[in-house]
Design a protein around this motif. Structure first.
Motif, PDB file in Angstrom:
ATOM      1  N   ILE A 145     -90.674  57.032 -80.859  1.00 35.30           N
ATOM      2  CA  ILE A 145     -89.509  57.912 -80.745  1.00 35.30           C
ATOM      3  C   ILE A 145     -89.521  58.638 -79.402  1.00 35.30           C
ATOM      4  O   ILE A 145     -88.471  58.843 -78.792  1.00 35.30           O
ATOM      5  N   SER A 146     -90.703  58.986 -78.908  1.00 35.96           N
ATOM      6  CA  SER A 146     -90.812  59.628 -77.590  1.00 35.96           C
ATOM      7  C   SER A 146     -90.301  58.716 -76.488  1.00 35.96           C
ATOM      8  O   SER A 146     -89.644  59.171 -75.552  1.00 35.96           O
ATOM      9  N   ILE A 147     -90.609  57.437 -76.601  1.00 35.20           N
ATOM     10  CA  ILE A 147     -90.116  56.468 -75.617  1.00 35.20           C
ATOM     11  C   ILE A 147     -88.586  56.402 -75.694  1.00 35.20           C
ATOM     12  O   ILE A 147     -87.905  56.404 -74.666  1.00 35.20           O
ATOM     13  N   MET A 148     -88.044  56.390 -76.895  1.00 30.91           N
ATOM     14  CA  MET A 148     -86.588  56.372 -77.056  1.00 30.91           C
ATOM     15  C   MET A 148     -85.973  57.638 -76.465  1.00 30.91           C
ATOM     16  O   MET A 148     -84.926  57.578 -75.811  1.00 30.91           O
ATOM     17  N   GLN A 149     -86.631  58.779 -76.659  1.00 29.23           N
ATOM     18  CA  GLN A 149     -86.147  60.045 -76.091  1.00 29.23           C
ATOM     19  C   GLN A 149     -86.119  59.963 -74.565  1.00 29.23           C
ATOM     20  O   GLN A 149     -85.150  60.382 -73.940  1.00 29.23           O
ATOM     21  N   SER A 150     -87.173  59.427 -73.968  1.00 29.87           N
ATOM     22  CA  SER A 150     -87.217  59.359 -72.504  1.00 29.87           C
ATOM     23  C   SER A 150     -86.119  58.436 -71.958  1.00 29.87           C
ATOM     24  O   SER A 150     -85.554  58.714 -70.897  1.00 29.87           O
ATOM     25  N   GLU A 153     -83.148  59.597 -69.346  1.00 34.78           N
ATOM     26  CA  GLU A 153     -82.784  58.840 -68.137  1.00 34.78           C
ATOM     27  C   GLU A 153     -81.287  58.538 -68.113  1.00 34.78           C
ATOM     28  O   GLU A 153     -80.623  58.692 -67.085  1.00 34.78           O
ATOM     29  N   MET A 154     -80.753  58.116 -69.249  1.00 30.92           N
ATOM     30  CA  MET A 154     -79.330  57.766 -69.315  1.00 30.92           C
ATOM     31  C   MET A 154     -78.454  59.006 -69.121  1.00 30.92           C
ATOM     32  O   MET A 154     -77.422  58.942 -68.454  1.00 30.92           O
ATOM     33  N   MET A 155     -78.866  60.153 -69.668  1.00 35.96           N
ATOM     34  CA  MET A 155     -78.103  61.387 -69.483  1.00 35.96           C
ATOM     35  C   MET A 155     -78.141  61.846 -68.027  1.00 35.96           C
ATOM     36  O   MET A 155     -77.144  62.364 -67.514  1.00 35.96           O
ATOM     37  N   LEU A 156     -79.279  61.644 -67.374  1.00 38.10           N
ATOM     38  CA  LEU A 156     -79.360  61.981 -65.954  1.00 38.10           C
ATOM     39  C   LEU A 156     -78.411  61.103 -65.142  1.00 38.10           C
ATOM     40  O   LEU A 156     -77.734  61.589 -64.231  1.00 38.10           O
ATOM     41  N   GLU A 157     -78.349  59.829 -65.486  1.00 38.90           N
ATOM     42  CA  GLU A 157     -77.429  58.920 -64.808  1.00 38.90           C
ATOM     43  C   GLU A 157     -75.972  59.324 -65.026  1.00 38.90           C
ATOM     44  O   GLU A 157     -75.129  59.087 -64.173  1.00 38.90           O
ATOM     45  N   ASP A 158     -75.678  59.935 -66.182  1.00 37.30           N
ATOM     46  CA  ASP A 158     -74.321  60.369 -66.518  1.00 37.30           C
ATOM     47  C   ASP A 158     -74.042  61.814 -66.105  1.00 37.30           C
ATOM     48  O   ASP A 158     -73.063  62.412 -66.550  1.00 37.30           O
ATOM     49  N   ASP A 159     -74.919  62.378 -65.256  1.00 38.19           N
ATOM     50  CA  ASP A 159     -74.757  63.755 -64.768  1.00 38.19           C
ATOM     51  C   ASP A 159     -74.687  64.789 -65.890  1.00 38.19           C
ATOM     52  O   ASP A 159     -73.835  65.677 -65.883  1.00 38.19           O
ATOM     53  N   GLU A 197     -77.248  66.903 -66.606  1.00 35.04           N
ATOM     54  CA  GLU A 197     -78.434  67.730 -66.392  1.00 35.04           C
ATOM     55  C   GLU A 197     -78.315  69.084 -67.086  1.00 35.04           C
ATOM     56  O   GLU A 197     -79.307  69.611 -67.585  1.00 35.04           O
ATOM     57  N   ASP A 198     -77.109  69.659 -67.111  1.00 33.04           N
ATOM     58  CA  ASP A 198     -76.921  70.968 -67.750  1.00 33.04           C
ATOM     59  C   ASP A 198     -77.316  70.922 -69.229  1.00 33.04           C
ATOM     60  O   ASP A 198     -77.982  71.828 -69.716  1.00 33.04           O
ATOM     61  N   PHE A 199     -76.890  69.888 -69.915  1.00 30.87           N
ATOM     62  CA  PHE A 199     -77.237  69.739 -71.323  1.00 30.87           C
ATOM     63  C   PHE A 199     -78.748  69.642 -71.495  1.00 30.87           C
ATOM     64  O   PHE A 199     -79.332  70.290 -72.358  1.00 30.87           O
ATOM     65  N   LEU A 200     -79.390  68.820 -70.654  1.00 32.17           N
ATOM     66  CA  LEU A 200     -80.839  68.634 -70.748  1.00 32.17           C
ATOM     67  C   LEU A 200     -81.577  69.939 -70.455  1.00 32.17           C
ATOM     68  O   LEU A 200     -82.566  70.261 -71.114  1.00 32.17           O
ATOM     69  N   ARG A 201     -81.098  70.703 -69.471  1.00 33.36           N
ATOM     70  CA  ARG A 201     -81.715  72.005 -69.178  1.00 33.36           C
ATOM     71  C   ARG A 201     -81.552  72.962 -70.352  1.00 33.36           C
ATOM     72  O   ARG A 201     -82.474  73.679 -70.720  1.00 33.36           O
ATOM     73  N   GLU A 202     -80.353  72.976 -70.932  1.00 33.58           N
ATOM     74  CA  GLU A 202     -80.064  73.845 -72.089  1.00 33.58           C
ATOM     75  C   GLU A 202     -81.005  73.552 -73.253  1.00 33.58           C
ATOM     76  O   GLU A 202     -81.435  74.455 -73.959  1.00 33.58           O
ATOM     77  N   LYS A 203     -81.356  72.291 -73.419  1.00 36.86           N
ATOM     78  CA  LYS A 203     -82.251  71.877 -74.502  1.00 36.86           C
ATOM     79  C   LYS A 203     -83.723  71.961 -74.118  1.00 36.86           C
ATOM     80  O   LYS A 203     -84.604  71.651 -74.918  1.00 36.86           O
ATOM     81  N   GLY A 204     -83.997  72.367 -72.880  1.00 38.87           N
ATOM     82  CA  GLY A 204     -85.381  72.502 -72.414  1.00 38.87           C
ATOM     83  C   GLY A 204     -86.057  71.173 -72.133  1.00 38.87           C
ATOM     84  O   GLY A 204     -87.277  71.052 -72.197  1.00 38.87           O
ATOM     85  N   LEU A 205     -85.276  70.165 -71.775  1.00 36.69           N
ATOM     86  CA  LEU A 205     -85.817  68.825 -71.528  1.00 36.69           C
ATOM     87  C   LEU A 205     -85.965  68.500 -70.044  1.00 36.69           C
ATOM     88  O   LEU A 205     -86.368  67.410 -69.693  1.00 36.69           O
ATOM     89  N   LEU A 206     -85.592  69.427 -69.200  1.00 34.98           N
ATOM     90  CA  LEU A 206     -85.783  69.253 -67.749  1.00 34.98           C
ATOM     91  C   LEU A 206     -86.585  70.391 -67.192  1.00 34.98           C
ATOM     92  O   LEU A 206     -86.562  71.491 -67.624  1.00 34.98           O
TER      93      LEU A 206
END
Length: 118
Positions: free
Chosen positions: A92-97, A101-107, A109-118
């Protein structure tokens, strides 16, 4: 959850045990440490109590998670990952990563920061 008696490959069996929207998220949540039903309900946005209990019972049945019940009042049950559950968490960790990556490609980053993933 009823497992089939015949499979074409072992991956099918694993898929049957994990299929559904919530099971990988429950395993992810439990990877952060054991927690109670109410703690999980608060942490997993959008899941109903009925669905959470159903999926916890199915994950217990297939040995992905364990449960401890404390004596006293009120009774307190804590859920935790078993060795099998920790192995599944690695996948599941691999799937998360990949999702990150796909969210970073789709710009996103704000969502990922909000969730504490960046």
């Amino acid at each position: 959850m009823k497992l089939r008696s015949e499979y074409t490959c072992p991956l099918e069996m694993t898929h049957d045990m994990l299929k559904g929207k919530w099971k990988p998220i429950i395993i992810w949540q439990l990877s952060q440490g054991g927690c109670s039903l109410s703690e999980m309900k608060k942490a997993i946005q959008g899941i109903s109590q009925k669905m959470l209990v159903q999926h916890l019972n199915e994950l217990l049945e297939c040995g992905m998670i364990g449960k401890t019940v404390s004596d006293g009042y009120p009774l307190k049950s804590d859920y935790f990952l078993t060795d099998r559950g920790r192995k599944v968490f690695e996948a599941i960790s691999i799937m998360q990563s990949i999702g990150i990556e796909m969210m970073l490609e789709d710009d996103r980053e704000d969502f990922l920061r909000e969730k504490g993933l960046l």
